[in-house]
Design a protein around this motif. Structure first.
Motif, PDB file in Angstrom:
ATOM      1  N   ALA A  88       0.764  -0.979   0.090  1.00  0.00           N
ATOM      2  CA  ALA A  88      -0.060  -0.077   0.123  1.00  0.00           C
ATOM      3  C   ALA A  88       0.882   1.350  -0.124  1.00  0.00           C
ATOM      4  CB  ALA A  88      -0.947  -0.075   1.222  1.00  0.00           C
ATOM      5  N   GLN A  89       2.058   1.125   0.921  1.00  0.00           N
ATOM      6  CA  GLN A  89       2.611   2.371   0.836  1.00  0.00           C
ATOM      7  C   GLN A  89       3.556   2.725  -0.426  1.00  0.00           C
ATOM      8  OE1 GLN A  89       2.334   4.443   4.179  1.00  0.00           O
ATOM      9  NE2 GLN A  89       3.070   5.784   2.328  1.00  0.00           N
ATOM     10  N   MET A  90       4.108   1.654  -1.012  1.00  0.00           N
ATOM     11  CA  MET A  90       4.745   1.898  -2.464  1.00  0.00           C
ATOM     12  C   MET A  90       3.897   2.315  -3.319  1.00  0.00           C
ATOM     13  SD  MET A  90       7.816   1.668  -1.599  1.00  0.00           S
ATOM     14  CE  MET A  90       8.286   1.958  -3.393  1.00  0.00           C
ATOM     15  N   GLN A  91       2.658   1.675  -3.494  1.00  0.00           N
ATOM     16  CA  GLN A  91       1.543   2.272  -4.239  1.00  0.00           C
ATOM     17  C   GLN A  91       1.242   3.660  -4.311  1.00  0.00           C
ATOM     18  OE1 GLN A  91      -1.597  -0.577  -3.759  1.00  0.00           O
ATOM     19  NE2 GLN A  91      -1.146  -1.511  -5.430  1.00  0.00           N
ATOM     20  N   HIS A  92       1.156   4.146  -2.964  1.00  0.00           N
ATOM     21  CA  HIS A  92       0.929   5.694  -2.400  1.00  0.00           C
ATOM     22  C   HIS A  92       2.279   6.363  -2.988  1.00  0.00           C
ATOM     23  CE1 HIS A  92      -0.157   9.043  -0.388  1.00  0.00           C
ATOM     24  NE2 HIS A  92       0.866   9.160   0.248  1.00  0.00           N
ATOM     25  N   TYR A  93       3.356   6.021  -2.754  1.00  0.00           N
ATOM     26  CA  TYR A  93       4.457   6.592  -3.093  1.00  0.00           C
ATOM     27  C   TYR A  93       4.576   6.961  -4.524  1.00  0.00           C
ATOM     28  CZ  TYR A  93       9.348   7.644  -4.084  1.00  0.00           C
ATOM     29  OH  TYR A  93      10.532   8.338  -4.256  1.00  0.00           O
ATOM     30  N   LEU A  94       4.580   5.875  -5.325  1.00  0.00           N
ATOM     31  CA  LEU A  94       4.599   6.021  -6.904  1.00  0.00           C
ATOM     32  C   LEU A  94       3.456   7.095  -7.603  1.00  0.00           C
ATOM     33  CD1 LEU A  94       5.608   2.427  -7.761  1.00  0.00           C
ATOM     34  CD2 LEU A  94       7.128   4.380  -7.797  1.00  0.00           C
ATOM     35  N   GLN A  95       2.265   6.643  -6.847  1.00  0.00           N
ATOM     36  CA  GLN A  95       1.147   7.650  -7.226  1.00  0.00           C
ATOM     37  C   GLN A  95       1.390   9.095  -7.124  1.00  0.00           C
ATOM     38  OE1 GLN A  95      -1.943   5.945  -5.277  1.00  0.00           O
ATOM     39  NE2 GLN A  95      -2.542   4.247  -6.501  1.00  0.00           N
ATOM     40  N   GLN A  96       2.012   9.221  -5.876  1.00  0.00           N
ATOM     41  CA  GLN A  96       2.516  10.885  -5.395  1.00  0.00           C
ATOM     42  C   GLN A  96       3.472  11.146  -6.130  1.00  0.00           C
ATOM     43  OE1 GLN A  96       0.984  12.779  -3.343  1.00  0.00           O
ATOM     44  NE2 GLN A  96      -0.677  11.367  -2.959  1.00  0.00           N
ATOM     45  N   GLN A  97       4.531  10.205  -6.746  1.00  0.00           N
ATOM     46  CA  GLN A  97       5.603  10.824  -7.663  1.00  0.00           C
ATOM     47  C   GLN A  97       5.014  11.157  -9.030  1.00  0.00           C
ATOM     48  OE1 GLN A  97       9.420  10.468  -7.626  1.00  0.00           O
ATOM     49  NE2 GLN A  97       8.554  11.653  -6.163  1.00  0.00           N
ATOM     50  N   ILE A  98       4.128  10.369  -9.667  1.00  0.00           N
ATOM     51  CA  ILE A  98       3.376  10.444 -10.912  1.00  0.00           C
ATOM     52  C   ILE A  98       2.584  11.861 -10.705  1.00  0.00           C
ATOM     53  CG2 ILE A  98       1.650   9.733 -12.431  1.00  0.00           C
ATOM     54  CD1 ILE A  98       2.673   6.878 -11.585  1.00  0.00           C
ATOM     55  N   SER A  99       2.040  12.158  -9.876  1.00  0.00           N
ATOM     56  CA  SER A  99       1.210  13.328  -9.697  1.00  0.00           C
ATOM     57  C   SER A  99       2.161  14.748  -9.657  1.00  0.00           C
ATOM     58  CB  SER A  99       0.379  13.189  -8.434  1.00  0.00           C
ATOM     59  OG  SER A  99      -0.721  12.481  -8.442  1.00  0.00           O
ATOM     60  N   PHE A 100       3.378  14.343  -8.698  1.00  0.00           N
ATOM     61  CA  PHE A 100       4.294  15.618  -8.793  1.00  0.00           C
ATOM     62  C   PHE A 100       4.854  15.888 -10.017  1.00  0.00           C
ATOM     63  CE2 PHE A 100       8.820  16.183  -7.906  1.00  0.00           C
ATOM     64  CZ  PHE A 100       8.645  17.430  -7.442  1.00  0.00           C
ATOM     65  N   TYR A 101       5.227  15.018 -10.819  1.00  0.00           N
ATOM     66  CA  TYR A 101       5.680  15.112 -12.109  1.00  0.00           C
ATOM     67  C   TYR A 101       4.897  15.666 -13.065  1.00  0.00           C
ATOM     68  CZ  TYR A 101      10.433  13.590 -10.548  1.00  0.00           C
ATOM     69  OH  TYR A 101      11.288  13.496  -9.872  1.00  0.00           O
ATOM     70  N   GLN A 102       3.395  15.253 -13.112  1.00  0.00           N
ATOM     71  CA  GLN A 102       2.603  15.601 -13.960  1.00  0.00           C
ATOM     72  C   GLN A 102       2.215  17.108 -13.750  1.00  0.00           C
ATOM     73  OE1 GLN A 102      -0.662  13.101 -13.149  1.00  0.00           O
ATOM     74  NE2 GLN A 102      -0.309  11.696 -14.893  1.00  0.00           N
ATOM     75  N   LYS A 103       2.604  17.654 -12.225  1.00  0.00           N
ATOM     76  CA  LYS A 103       2.131  18.988 -11.981  1.00  0.00           C
ATOM     77  C   LYS A 103       3.399  19.813 -12.456  1.00  0.00           C
ATOM     78  CE  LYS A 103       2.406  19.875  -7.419  1.00  0.00           C
ATOM     79  NZ  LYS A 103       2.093  20.011  -6.141  1.00  0.00           N
ATOM     80  N   ILE A 104       4.618  19.223 -12.431  1.00  0.00           N
ATOM     81  CA  ILE A 104       5.985  19.797 -12.969  1.00  0.00           C
ATOM     82  C   ILE A 104       5.459  19.956 -14.607  1.00  0.00           C
ATOM     83  CG2 ILE A 104       8.231  19.755 -13.504  1.00  0.00           C
ATOM     84  CD1 ILE A 104       8.536  18.459 -10.775  1.00  0.00           C
ATOM     85  N   THR A 105       5.167  19.193 -15.129  1.00  0.00           N
ATOM     86  CA  THR A 105       4.869  19.130 -16.650  1.00  0.00           C
ATOM     87  C   THR A 105       3.879  20.120 -16.948  1.00  0.00           C
ATOM     88  OG1 THR A 105       5.672  16.674 -16.867  1.00  0.00           O
ATOM     89  CG2 THR A 105       4.382  17.635 -18.685  1.00  0.00           C
ATOM     90  N   ALA A 106       2.766  20.269 -16.247  1.00  0.00           N
ATOM     91  CA  ALA A 106       1.704  21.184 -16.231  1.00  0.00           C
ATOM     92  C   ALA A 106       2.083  22.553 -16.400  1.00  0.00           C
ATOM     93  CB  ALA A 106       0.654  21.006 -15.472  1.00  0.00           C
TER      94      ALA A 106
END
Length: 548
Positions: free
Chosen positions: A518-536
Motif C-alpha cells: 500500500a505504501q509503495m503504491q501511494h509513493y509512486l502515485q504521489q511521484q506521478i502526480s508530482f511530475y505531472q504537476k511539473i509538466t503542466a
C-alpha cells in the motif's frame, strides 16, 4: 578473577558516561548488578562507562576457568519498555536501549507524559511477571475453568541468569510446569493451522479506529496544558478522548501481558516543543500507524485492556480507574499467559520449528540493516529536495527573470509578449522549486513513518525468539532424562510457545506485505502526480511563447 562479560551485539555510545562495545568483545565488569537496564565496566580498549546489560552475556567462573553463563545479563532492553527519543533517520544499524532509563537521563519534567495527581489515587506499579506475590495468585473457582500444567519431575535445570528474557517473560516457569491460573473461555487465544503454518485465529468482528486532530486542553485553572486525541472505533462509533500518557500506560500493559507478541512502538516522547504544529502532526501520524497495527492484530485487538482503552467514556473517571486497576492486577501475565494459548490439535515438528525461527532471525537482521540504509538514503534525498533542489530551481528562475528585465529596457512594442513569457518562465521555475521542497511531505515522509514502525517491530523479535529458543532448549534437555512422561509434558508446553511464535511471525509477514504494498503504491502515485504537476507548469510556460 575479575567478573567478565562477552558482548553479544555492537553498541555505539551516544552520550557521556557510555562506552561502545563490539560483538564478541570481552569486557570487565565492576559489578553484576543491573541498574535500570545498564551495567558498568571496562571494554578491551580500556574505556570505562555504562553499556546495555541486554547486549552482553556474563562469563561465570568455574574452578578458575571462564565459562559462558546461561542467557544474557538482562532482558533485551529495547523500546518494548517505555521508549523515548526521536527515531533518527541517521541512526547507526544498532539497537539502542531506552535512554529514559539511564541514570544520567532522568525523566523530563513538565512533559505531557507526566503522571498527574488525578490519573489514579492508588497508582499501581508494574511488577515483574516472573515473580508474583502470593496475594495476587488466583483462587480456585468452580465458575471459571482452572488450568494448571502438570509439574515436570524431570531434572531439567533452571536458567541461572534471572535477567534472561526467557525467565522474565515467564516462559521458563511455564515450560517447567509451574504455571497455574484461571482461564475463561473469553481469555483463550487460539492458534489454528493455516496454509502457511500456525496463525492466530482471525478476529470475528474486525474494526478500525480513526484518530482526529488533537486539541489543546488545560487543567488546574490553566496551569497545565496537554493535547487530547479523539478516537472513534468503528464498532462503537463513540468518540473517546485520550492523552499520550494513556497510550503509554496501555503500551506498558500490553508488553507485560503478551511476551510473544510484537506490540507496536509508540511515537516518541518530547518535553519541549510538544505544542508545535509539526510535532503534533508527526505524533498523530505515528499514533495512526500504531492504532492500525493494534486494530488489525487478531489477539491485541480483542484483549480486554485495549477494548477498555477504546470504549470507556472519557467523562466516566470511575469506570476508567476500575478498568485500569483490573488490567494492572491481571493474573494472566508471565507464565500464566501461556495457559491462555490453545494450539492446533496436531503438534509441530520442533526441528522444523527451529529451522523456521532461525530463518526468520536471519531475515529480520537483514531487513533491519537495510531499513537503516533506506532510512538514511530517503532522509538525505528529502533534505536535498527541500534545500538543494529548491535553491537550484530558484536560481534558474531568477536568471530567466534577469533576462526579462533586460529585455524590458528595449521599449519595443513587439517584444512585450516575449518579455512576459520570459518573466513567466522564471516564475514557473521558482514555483517548481517550491514543489520540490513540499513534495517529501507527500511521498517520502509516509515511507519514513512506515520504516519507523517496522524498526520497532524488528527490535521486538529478539525477545520473542529468545523465549521460543529457551523453550526448545528445555525440551531438548528433557529428552535426555529418563522420565519420559515429564519430557512429554515439557515438549507439549514447548509446542504451545512454538505455535504462538510461528503465529506471530506469520502475522508479521502478512502485515508487512499489506503495508509495504500500500505504501509503495501511494509513493509512486504521489511521484506521478508530482511530475505531472511539473509538466503542466512547464507546458503553461511554453504556451506563453505561442503569443510572443
Amino acid at each position: 578473577m575479575a567478573l567478565r562479560a562477552k558482548a553479544l551485539y555492537d553498541f555505539v555510545s551516544e552520550n557521556p558516561g557510555e562506552i561502545s562495545v563490539v560483538e564478541n568483545e570481552v569486557l570487565t565488569l565492576y559489578s553484576e548488578d543491573v541498574v535500570d537496564g545498564w551495567l558498568e565496566g571496562t571494554n578491551s580498549r580500556g574505556e570505562s562507562g555504562l553499556f546495555p546489560a541486554s547486549y552482553v552475556e556474563i562469563l561465570r567462573t568455574d574452578d578458575g576457568f571462564l565459562v559462558q553463563g546461561n542467557g544474557t545479563a538482562g532482558s533485551v532492553y529495547n523500546t518494548r519498555s517505555h521508549q523515548t527519543g526521536e527515531t533518527s533517520s541517521q541512526s547507526t544499524p544498532t539497537h539502542h536501549p531506552d535512554y529514559s532509563q539511564h541514570p544520567a537521563y532522568p525523566p523530563s519534567q513538565g512533559s505531557d507524559d507526566d503522571w498527574d495527581d488525578d490519573w489514579d489515587d492508588h497508582p499501581t506499579t508494574t511488577h515483574d511477571p516472573a515473580v508474583r506475590p502470593q496475594s495476587q495468585q488466583p483462587s480456585r473457582s468452580n465458575s471459571v475453568c482452572s488450568r494448571q500444567q502438570p509439574r515436570s519431575s524431570a531434572t531439567v535445570g533452571r536458567n541461572l541468569n534471572r535477567f534472561s528474557t526467557f525467565v522474565k517473560s515467564g516462559g521458563e516457569a511455564f515450560v517447567l510446569g509451574e504455571a497455574s491460573g484461571l482461564v475463561k473461555e473469553s481469555d483463550q487465544i487460539c492458534v489454528v493451522m493455516g496454509h502457511f503454518g500456525p496463525q492466530w485465529q482471525e478476529h470475528p468482528d474486525p474494526f478500525t479506529c480513526t484518530i482526529d486532530d488533537p486539541t489543546k486542553q488545560t487543567k488546574f485553572k490553566g496551569m497545565k496544558s496537554y493535547m487530547s486525541y479523539g478516537l472513534t472505533p468503528s464498532h462503537t462509533q463513540r468518540l473517546v478522548n485520550r492523552r499520550y500518557k494513556h497510550f503509554d500506560w496501555l503500551y506498558a500493559r500490553l508488553v507485560e501481558r503478551f511476551p510473544v507478541i510484537s506490540v507496536p512502538h509508540l511515537p516518541e516522547k518530547q518535553a519541549t516543543g510538544r505544542f508545535e504544529e509539526d510535532f503534533i502532526s508527526k505524533r498523530r501520524k505515528g499514533l495512526i500507524w500504531w492504532m492500525n497495527h493494534m486494530a488489525t492484530h487478531p489477539v491485541l485487538s480483542r484483549c480486554d485492556v485495549f477494548q477498555h482503552f477504546l470504549t470507556c467514556s472519557s467523562s466516566d473517571e470511575k469506570a476508567w480507574k476500575q478498568g485500569k486497576r483490573k488490567a494492572e492486577k491481571d493474573h494472566l501475565v508471565g507464565a500464566n499467559f501461556f495457559l491462555t494459548i490453545v494450539p492446533p490439535p496436531a503438534p509441530l515438528d520442533l526441528q522444523e520449528v527451529e529451522s523456521k525461527v532461525d530463518g526468520f532471525k536471519v531475515f529480520t537482521k537483514k531487513m533491519d540493516e537495510n531499513i537503516v540504509q533506506v532510512n538514511v538514503t530517503i532522509a538525505e534525498f528529502a533534505r536535498k529536495q527541500m534545500t538543494g533542489f529548491k535553491k537550484e530551481y530558484h536560481k534558474v528562475g531568477q536568471a530567466f527573470r534577469l533576462i526579462s528585465q533586460a529585455f524590458e529596457l528595449d521599449q519595443q512594442v513587439f517584444s512585450v509578449k516575449l518579455n512576459q513569457a520570459m518573466a513567466f518562465t522564471g516564475s514557473a521555475y521558482e514555483t517548481i522549486g517550491d514543489y520540490f521542497a513540499d513534495q517529501p511531505r507527500q511521498d517520502l515522509d509516509p515511507v519514513l513513518d512506515l520504516l519507523a514502525i517496522y524498526q520497532g517491530h524488528l527490535s521486538n523479535f529478539p525477545d520473542i525468539i529468545h523465549v521460543q529458543k529457551g523453550a526448545l532448549t528445555k525440551a531438548k534437555e528433557s529428552q535426555k532424562e529418563k522420565d519420559a512422561q515429564a519430557a512429554l509434558a515439557i515438549g507439549e508446553r514447548c509446542n504451545i510457545i512454538s505455535c504462538a511464535t510461528l503465529a506471530e511471525i506469520q502475522h508479521f509477514h502478512r502485515t508487512r506485505v499489506r503495508d509495504f504494498k500500500a505504501q509503495m503504491q501511494h509513493y509512486l502515485q504521489q511521484q506521478i502526480s508530482f511530475y505531472q504537476k511539473i509538466t503542466a507548469k512547464l507546458e503553461e510556460a511554453l504556451h506563453m511563447y505561442d503569443q510572443a
